[in-house]
Design a protein around this motif. Structure first.
Motif, PDB file in Angstrom:
ATOM      1  N   ALA A  30      -9.916  -2.468   5.298  1.00 37.36           N
ATOM      2  CA  ALA A  30      -8.459  -2.598   5.431  1.00 37.36           C
ATOM      3  C   ALA A  30      -8.063  -3.998   5.875  1.00 37.36           C
ATOM      4  O   ALA A  30      -7.032  -4.525   5.449  1.00 37.36           O
ATOM      5  CB  ALA A  30      -7.940  -1.553   6.417  1.00 37.36           C
ATOM      6  N   GLU A  31      -8.884  -4.609   6.718  1.00 33.56           N
ATOM      7  CA  GLU A  31      -8.593  -5.977   7.158  1.00 33.56           C
ATOM      8  C   GLU A  31      -8.614  -6.939   5.973  1.00 33.56           C
ATOM      9  O   GLU A  31      -7.783  -7.841   5.872  1.00 33.56           O
ATOM     10  CB  GLU A  31      -9.617  -6.415   8.218  1.00 33.56           C
ATOM     11  N   MET A  32      -9.570  -6.741   5.073  1.00 34.58           N
ATOM     12  CA  MET A  32      -9.642  -7.599   3.893  1.00 34.58           C
ATOM     13  C   MET A  32      -8.514  -7.289   2.924  1.00 34.58           C
ATOM     14  O   MET A  32      -7.895  -8.190   2.348  1.00 34.58           O
ATOM     15  CB  MET A  32     -10.992  -7.450   3.191  1.00 34.58           C
ATOM     16  N   MET A  33      -8.211  -6.004   2.745  1.00 31.21           N
ATOM     17  CA  MET A  33      -7.160  -5.611   1.815  1.00 31.21           C
ATOM     18  C   MET A  33      -5.793  -6.144   2.227  1.00 31.21           C
ATOM     19  O   MET A  33      -4.918  -6.367   1.391  1.00 31.21           O
ATOM     20  CB  MET A  33      -7.103  -4.087   1.694  1.00 31.21           C
ATOM     21  N   ALA A  34      -5.616  -6.375   3.516  1.00 28.59           N
ATOM     22  CA  ALA A  34      -4.344  -6.899   4.003  1.00 28.59           C
ATOM     23  C   ALA A  34      -4.056  -8.294   3.458  1.00 28.59           C
ATOM     24  O   ALA A  34      -2.914  -8.753   3.473  1.00 28.59           O
ATOM     25  CB  ALA A  34      -4.341  -6.922   5.527  1.00 28.59           C
ATOM     26  N   LYS A  35      -5.093  -8.964   2.953  1.00 30.04           N
ATOM     27  CA  LYS A  35      -4.939 -10.326   2.434  1.00 30.04           C
ATOM     28  C   LYS A  35      -4.914 -10.365   0.902  1.00 30.04           C
ATOM     29  O   LYS A  35      -4.873 -11.445   0.316  1.00 30.04           O
ATOM     30  CB  LYS A  35      -6.097 -11.190   2.947  1.00 30.04           C
ATOM     31  N   GLU A  36      -4.952  -9.216   0.256  1.00 27.24           N
ATOM     32  CA  GLU A  36      -5.096  -9.163  -1.198  1.00 27.24           C
ATOM     33  C   GLU A  36      -3.777  -9.085  -1.964  1.00 27.24           C
ATOM     34  O   GLU A  36      -3.774  -9.077  -3.202  1.00 27.24           O
ATOM     35  CB  GLU A  36      -5.966  -7.963  -1.597  1.00 27.24           C
ATOM     36  N   THR A  56      -6.185   1.386   4.802  1.00 21.15           N
ATOM     37  CA  THR A  56      -5.500   0.288   4.120  1.00 21.15           C
ATOM     38  C   THR A  56      -4.012   0.579   3.989  1.00 21.15           C
ATOM     39  O   THR A  56      -3.172  -0.307   4.192  1.00 21.15           O
ATOM     40  CB  THR A  56      -6.112   0.064   2.718  1.00 21.15           C
ATOM     41  N   LEU A  57      -3.660   1.818   3.661  1.00 20.37           N
ATOM     42  CA  LEU A  57      -2.253   2.179   3.518  1.00 20.37           C
ATOM     43  C   LEU A  57      -1.503   1.985   4.822  1.00 20.37           C
ATOM     44  O   LEU A  57      -0.368   1.478   4.847  1.00 20.37           O
ATOM     45  CB  LEU A  57      -2.133   3.629   3.048  1.00 20.37           C
ATOM     46  N   GLU A  58      -2.130   2.383   5.928  1.00 19.23           N
ATOM     47  CA  GLU A  58      -1.500   2.194   7.236  1.00 19.23           C
ATOM     48  C   GLU A  58      -1.342   0.710   7.545  1.00 19.23           C
ATOM     49  O   GLU A  58      -0.304   0.272   8.051  1.00 19.23           O
ATOM     50  CB  GLU A  58      -2.339   2.872   8.320  1.00 19.23           C
ATOM     51  N   LYS A  59      -2.368  -0.060   7.222  1.00 19.19           N
ATOM     52  CA  LYS A  59      -2.335  -1.500   7.487  1.00 19.19           C
ATOM     53  C   LYS A  59      -1.231  -2.183   6.685  1.00 19.19           C
ATOM     54  O   LYS A  59      -0.540  -3.085   7.188  1.00 19.19           O
ATOM     55  CB  LYS A  59      -3.694  -2.107   7.120  1.00 19.19           C
ATOM     56  N   LEU A  60      -1.042  -1.763   5.438  1.00 21.15           N
ATOM     57  CA  LEU A  60      -0.071  -2.399   4.558  1.00 21.15           C
ATOM     58  C   LEU A  60       1.313  -1.768   4.633  1.00 21.15           C
ATOM     59  O   LEU A  60       2.278  -2.323   4.096  1.00 21.15           O
ATOM     60  CB  LEU A  60      -0.564  -2.340   3.103  1.00 21.15           C
ATOM     61  N   GLY A  61       1.402  -0.598   5.259  1.00 20.62           N
ATOM     62  CA  GLY A  61       2.683   0.099   5.302  1.00 20.62           C
ATOM     63  C   GLY A  61       3.095   0.605   3.929  1.00 20.62           C
ATOM     64  O   GLY A  61       4.281   0.623   3.583  1.00 20.62           O
ATOM     65  N   LYS A  62       2.101   1.029   3.124  1.00 18.26           N
ATOM     66  CA  LYS A  62       2.363   1.483   1.769  1.00 18.26           C
ATOM     67  C   LYS A  62       1.983   2.947   1.594  1.00 18.26           C
ATOM     68  O   LYS A  62       1.296   3.541   2.434  1.00 18.26           O
ATOM     69  CB  LYS A  62       1.561   0.640   0.758  1.00 18.26           C
ATOM     70  N   THR A  63       2.428   3.522   0.491  1.00 18.11           N
ATOM     71  CA  THR A  63       1.998   4.843   0.074  1.00 18.11           C
ATOM     72  C   THR A  63       1.215   4.702  -1.228  1.00 18.11           C
ATOM     73  O   THR A  63       1.328   3.692  -1.927  1.00 18.11           O
ATOM     74  CB  THR A  63       3.181   5.790  -0.142  1.00 18.11           C
ATOM     75  N   ALA A  64       0.422   5.706  -1.543  1.00 16.15           N
ATOM     76  CA  ALA A  64      -0.399   5.661  -2.751  1.00 16.15           C
ATOM     77  C   ALA A  64      -0.037   6.812  -3.674  1.00 16.15           C
ATOM     78  O   ALA A  64       0.513   7.835  -3.246  1.00 16.15           O
ATOM     79  CB  ALA A  64      -1.875   5.730  -2.387  1.00 16.15           C
ATOM     80  N   VAL A  65      -0.357   6.659  -4.939  1.00 11.70           N
ATOM     81  CA  VAL A  65      -0.211   7.717  -5.929  1.00 11.70           C
ATOM     82  C   VAL A  65      -1.579   8.361  -6.126  1.00 11.70           C
ATOM     83  O   VAL A  65      -2.567   7.668  -6.408  1.00 11.70           O
ATOM     84  CB  VAL A  65       0.296   7.161  -7.276  1.00 11.70           C
ATOM     85  N   THR A  66      -1.669   9.669  -5.950  1.00 11.97           N
ATOM     86  CA  THR A  66      -2.921  10.384  -6.145  1.00 11.97           C
ATOM     87  C   THR A  66      -3.066  10.763  -7.609  1.00 11.97           C
ATOM     88  O   THR A  66      -2.153  11.358  -8.195  1.00 11.97           O
ATOM     89  CB  THR A  66      -2.982  11.641  -5.272  1.00 11.97           C
ATOM     90  N   THR A 206     -17.311   1.213   0.181  1.00 12.25           N
ATOM     91  CA  THR A 206     -16.182   0.298   0.439  1.00 12.25           C
ATOM     92  C   THR A 206     -16.301  -1.027  -0.289  1.00 12.25           C
ATOM     93  O   THR A 206     -15.576  -1.972  -0.004  1.00 12.25           O
ATOM     94  CB  THR A 206     -15.932   0.031   1.952  1.00 12.25           C
ATOM     95  N   SER A 207     -17.194  -1.115  -1.276  1.00 11.76           N
ATOM     96  CA  SER A 207     -17.281  -2.352  -2.045  1.00 11.76           C
ATOM     97  C   SER A 207     -16.066  -2.499  -2.946  1.00 11.76           C
ATOM     98  O   SER A 207     -15.419  -1.518  -3.332  1.00 11.76           O
ATOM     99  CB  SER A 207     -18.560  -2.377  -2.877  1.00 11.76           C
ATOM    100  N   SER A 232     -18.373  -8.301   1.303  1.00 10.99           N
ATOM    101  CA  SER A 232     -18.309  -9.408   2.269  1.00 10.99           C
ATOM    102  C   SER A 232     -17.599  -8.997   3.554  1.00 10.99           C
ATOM    103  O   SER A 232     -17.900  -9.530   4.626  1.00 10.99           O
ATOM    104  CB  SER A 232     -17.614 -10.618   1.649  1.00 10.99           C
ATOM    105  N   HIS A 233     -16.671  -8.045   3.465  1.00 13.10           N
ATOM    106  CA  HIS A 233     -15.971  -7.593   4.675  1.00 13.10           C
ATOM    107  C   HIS A 233     -16.938  -6.926   5.654  1.00 13.10           C
ATOM    108  O   HIS A 233     -16.742  -7.005   6.869  1.00 13.10           O
ATOM    109  CB  HIS A 233     -14.833  -6.635   4.317  1.00 13.10           C
ATOM    110  N   LEU A 234     -17.978  -6.275   5.128  1.00 14.11           N
ATOM    111  CA  LEU A 234     -18.976  -5.663   6.004  1.00 14.11           C
ATOM    112  C   LEU A 234     -19.845  -6.732   6.653  1.00 14.11           C
ATOM    113  O   LEU A 234     -20.171  -6.645   7.843  1.00 14.11           O
ATOM    114  CB  LEU A 234     -19.849  -4.688   5.209  1.00 14.11           C
ATOM    115  N   ARG A 235     -20.214  -7.731   5.889  1.00 11.10           N
ATOM    116  CA  ARG A 235     -21.020  -8.826   6.437  1.00 11.10           C
ATOM    117  C   ARG A 235     -20.269  -9.537   7.554  1.00 11.10           C
ATOM    118  O   ARG A 235     -20.816  -9.815   8.619  1.00 11.10           O
ATOM    119  CB  ARG A 235     -21.367  -9.826   5.327  1.00 11.10           C
ATOM    120  N   VAL A 236     -18.992  -9.822   7.289  1.00  8.28           N
ATOM    121  CA  VAL A 236     -18.169 -10.517   8.292  1.00  8.28           C
ATOM    122  C   VAL A 236     -18.026  -9.668   9.553  1.00  8.28           C
ATOM    123  O   VAL A 236     -18.056 -10.181  10.682  1.00  8.28           O
ATOM    124  CB  VAL A 236     -16.785 -10.855   7.710  1.00  8.28           C
TER     125      VAL A 236
END
Length: 257
Positions: A30-36, A56-66, A206-207, A232-236
């Motif tokens: 989610a931390e990485m997705m916030a920059k995408e 990620t949805l919580e981090k971005l304040g978005k909703t998703a389509v299932t 999570t790749s 890379s988010h896991l490595r970081v």
């Protein structure tokens, strides 16, 4: 246009959710997705994908389509009565009546693919033995058709092996789903046999796999892969990648054969 295919975190298959490690992976993701700069998000209905996306949805304040078509693509295979299939799917559990349980079709030994050239041929994979047994072409066309229908709403219409551009788009859309269905969808975009995709790479939990359109001729687009299974988010974050979906690196290692 940019596509992000994201595999769920380390799964707790029994409860269709994530392990504690999977939660940690999803939070780092989610931390990485916030920059995408993601515009739209689509997610599998299965719990492990839903939970992965939730961070990620919580981090971005978005909703998703299932989307039902994004659920895992196991396509179960009955190997009973076929000597070569029984050998090609080792360690298959035996039921109380003495018959074998069904297997996920792409869990076969790689050596089996060499027994019939059709498996690796983009024009003939659907007539290979396993494909016929599970009516793979029907399921493949249904899932890839859903992807193409979605892309068409963004202005990219499937036309043979490429996409016609009815309307340009620079949007980024993300799919939270699973390895099997991601490999299948990529095989469609890459115009290769799905068996090659299932057996030639592995996307760890999570790749992130990233594809972008290239329009070198006006009105004709193709998708090019910039990242495949990026962790890379896991490595970081200092999180060891999960082994889920992999098999033993050397035979003497009994991790998973």
């Amino acid at each position: 246009m940019r596509l992000l295919f994201i595999r769920h975190g380390e799964p707790d298959y029994e409860h269709d959710s994530l392990t504690e490690k999977g939660d940690r992976e999803a939070k780092l993701l989610a931390e990485m997705m916030a920059k995408e700069n993601i515009d739209d998000i689509y997610v599998s209905p299965l719990g492990r994908a839903q939970r992965t996306a939730s961070f990620t949805l919580e981090k971005l304040g978005k909703t998703a389509v299932t989307c039902d078509w994004l659920q895992e693509f196991p396509r179960m295979l009955d190997i009973n009565g076929s000597g070569i299939l029984e050998k090609s799917y080792p360690n298959t559990r035996v039921k109380e009546d003495g018959t074998y349980e069904e297997r996920i079709l792409w869990d076969m030994l790689p050596r089996y693919l060499a027994t019939e050239d059709n498996y690796l041929d983009n024009d003939c994979w659907d007539i290979a033995e396993v494909s016929r047994k599970v009516r793979l072409r029907n399921a493949y066309d249904q899932v890839t058709g859903e992807l193409d229908a979605l892309l068409e709403t963004y202005g990219y219409r499937r036309n043979g092996h490429l996409y016609s551009v009815d309307k340009e788009s620079k949007k980024t859309i993300a799919f939270f789903c699973h390895f099997g269905v991601t490999a299948l969808l990529l095989s469609h975009i890459w115009n290769i046999s799905p068996y090659i995709a299932w057996h030639s790479f592995c996307t760890l939990p999570t790749s992130v796999t990233e594809l972008v359109t290239e329009e070198r001729e006006k009105g004709i687009a193709s998708f090019r892969t910039l990242r495949l299974g990026d962790i890379s988010h896991l490595r970081v974050g200092g999180e060891e990648p999960s082994f889920m979906a992999r098999f033993c690196e050397v035979y003497s290692d009994d991790t998973r054969h």
